[in-house]
Scaffold this motif. Structure first.
Motif, short mmCIF file in Angstrom:
data_model
loop_
_atom_site.label_atom_id
_atom_site.label_comp_id
_atom_site.label_asym_id
_atom_site.label_seq_id
_atom_site.Cartn_x
_atom_site.Cartn_y
_atom_site.Cartn_z
N LYS A 71 0.81 -1.66 0.10
CA LYS A 71 -0.35 -0.32 -0.14
C LYS A 71 0.66 1.14 -0.11
CE LYS A 71 -3.31 -1.61 3.82
NZ LYS A 71 -3.49 -1.15 4.34
N ALA A 75 0.28 3.18 -3.53
CA ALA A 75 0.04 4.87 -3.98
C ALA A 75 0.76 5.75 -3.07
CB ALA A 75 -0.86 4.22 -2.52
N PHE A 79 -0.06 8.16 -7.94
CA PHE A 79 -1.51 7.50 -7.32
C PHE A 79 -2.50 7.91 -6.83
CE2 PHE A 79 -4.16 4.44 -5.16
CZ PHE A 79 -4.19 3.28 -5.69
N LEU A 80 -2.33 9.38 -6.04
CA LEU A 80 -3.60 9.43 -5.39
C LEU A 80 -3.94 10.89 -5.68
CD1 LEU A 80 -2.28 9.63 -1.57
CD2 LEU A 80 -3.67 8.23 -2.78
N ALA A 92 -1.30 1.02 -10.71
CA ALA A 92 -0.75 0.17 -9.04
C ALA A 92 -0.42 -1.19 -9.34
CB ALA A 92 -2.69 -0.02 -8.91
N LEU A 136 -10.30 -0.53 1.29
CA LEU A 136 -9.33 -0.48 0.40
C LEU A 136 -9.72 0.37 -0.68
CD1 LEU A 136 -6.75 -2.87 0.83
CD2 LEU A 136 -6.60 -0.81 1.82
N TYR A 137 -10.94 0.09 -1.41
CA TYR A 137 -11.49 0.31 -2.66
C TYR A 137 -11.80 1.70 -2.40
CZ TYR A 137 -14.17 1.00 -6.79
OH TYR A 137 -15.11 1.73 -7.63
N TYR A 140 -8.36 4.15 -1.66
CA TYR A 140 -7.72 4.61 -3.14
C TYR A 140 -9.07 4.94 -4.14
CZ TYR A 140 -4.11 2.56 -0.14
OH TYR A 140 -3.24 2.15 1.09
#
Length: 213
Positions: A71, A75, A79-80, A92, A136-137, A140
């Motif tokens: 993670k 991330a 990514f964010l 990812a 987590l979905y 992210y």
């Protein structure tokens, strides 16, 4: 787990974790030797079980450690910032491949942990994964542009479908006895996403548009 494990230096903690990851990665859970883990970690077996009460506790700690590292490495800041659902998944995927390729023990352990069926820890891992998936979905994928999807399409369901396809791919490789190649899987996964993009995106978004870095 004994809290005294956290009083060890980071170097000593990593030595124990890496030793466990190597032995668990090379062997089925039942056959993985805690004696060998202790030897590779440079500690006595008694001390190993002082920090971790039993073999299962050690295994689940290493599994959680791997999940946190993945993670953290995947991330990152970029990514964010990605708002396209499929670009986020591709980014990812590349990040995970890079991380796994850096350490063969991580790769071996991850493959056994994620796709084990009959191991003594399999049920515990499935419970942990199921509990984490939706959380987590949301964490992210909260910034994705859902306006790109056709009416009635739920992004989370598409995410799960793609994961199931990945699981099926791994299962087929294992059943055939072929050598698993993560780069080949990533190539397949990207082709599935390209097809899925045409099925679920509005027409104006069906052509891949890579977001700038």
């Amino acid at each position: 787990m004994n809290d005294k494990f956290y009083t060890l230096s980071e170097e000593k903690q990593l030595k124990i974790v890496n030793a466990a990851m190597e032995v668990f990665g090379k062997n089925e859970y039942k056959k993985a030797s805690t004696d060998l883990i202790a030897v590779k970690a440079g500690i006595s077996k008694g001390l190993l079980f002082y920090y971790f009460h039993n073999k299962k506790e050690l295994y689940l700690y290493v599994y959680n450690y791997l999940m946190e590292i993945m993670k953290e490495k995947v991330a990152d800041t970029h990514f964010l910032e990605i708002t396209d659902f499929f670009e986020l998944l591709k980014y990812a995927g590349v990040g995970k491949v890079k991380m796994l390729e850096k350490n063969p023990y991580i790769m071996d352990f991850a493959m056994r942990a994620f796709y084990s069926e009959q191991e003594a820890v399999s049920d515990a891992l499935k419970i942990m994964n199921t509990a984490q998936e939706e959380v987590l979905y949301q964490m992210y994928f909260s910034n994705i542009n859902t306006d790109k999807f056709q009416s009635g399409i739920e992004p989370f369901k598409i995410y799960k479908m793609l994961r199931w396809m990945g699981d099926g791919y791994i299962h087929d490789i294992q059943m055939s006895g072929k050598t698993f190649n993560i780069d080949a899987m990533l190539e397949e996964f990207n082709s599935w996403m390209d097809m899925m993009r045409y099925l679920v995106y509005k027409k104006e978004y069906q052509v891949e548009q890579t977001e700038s870095t």
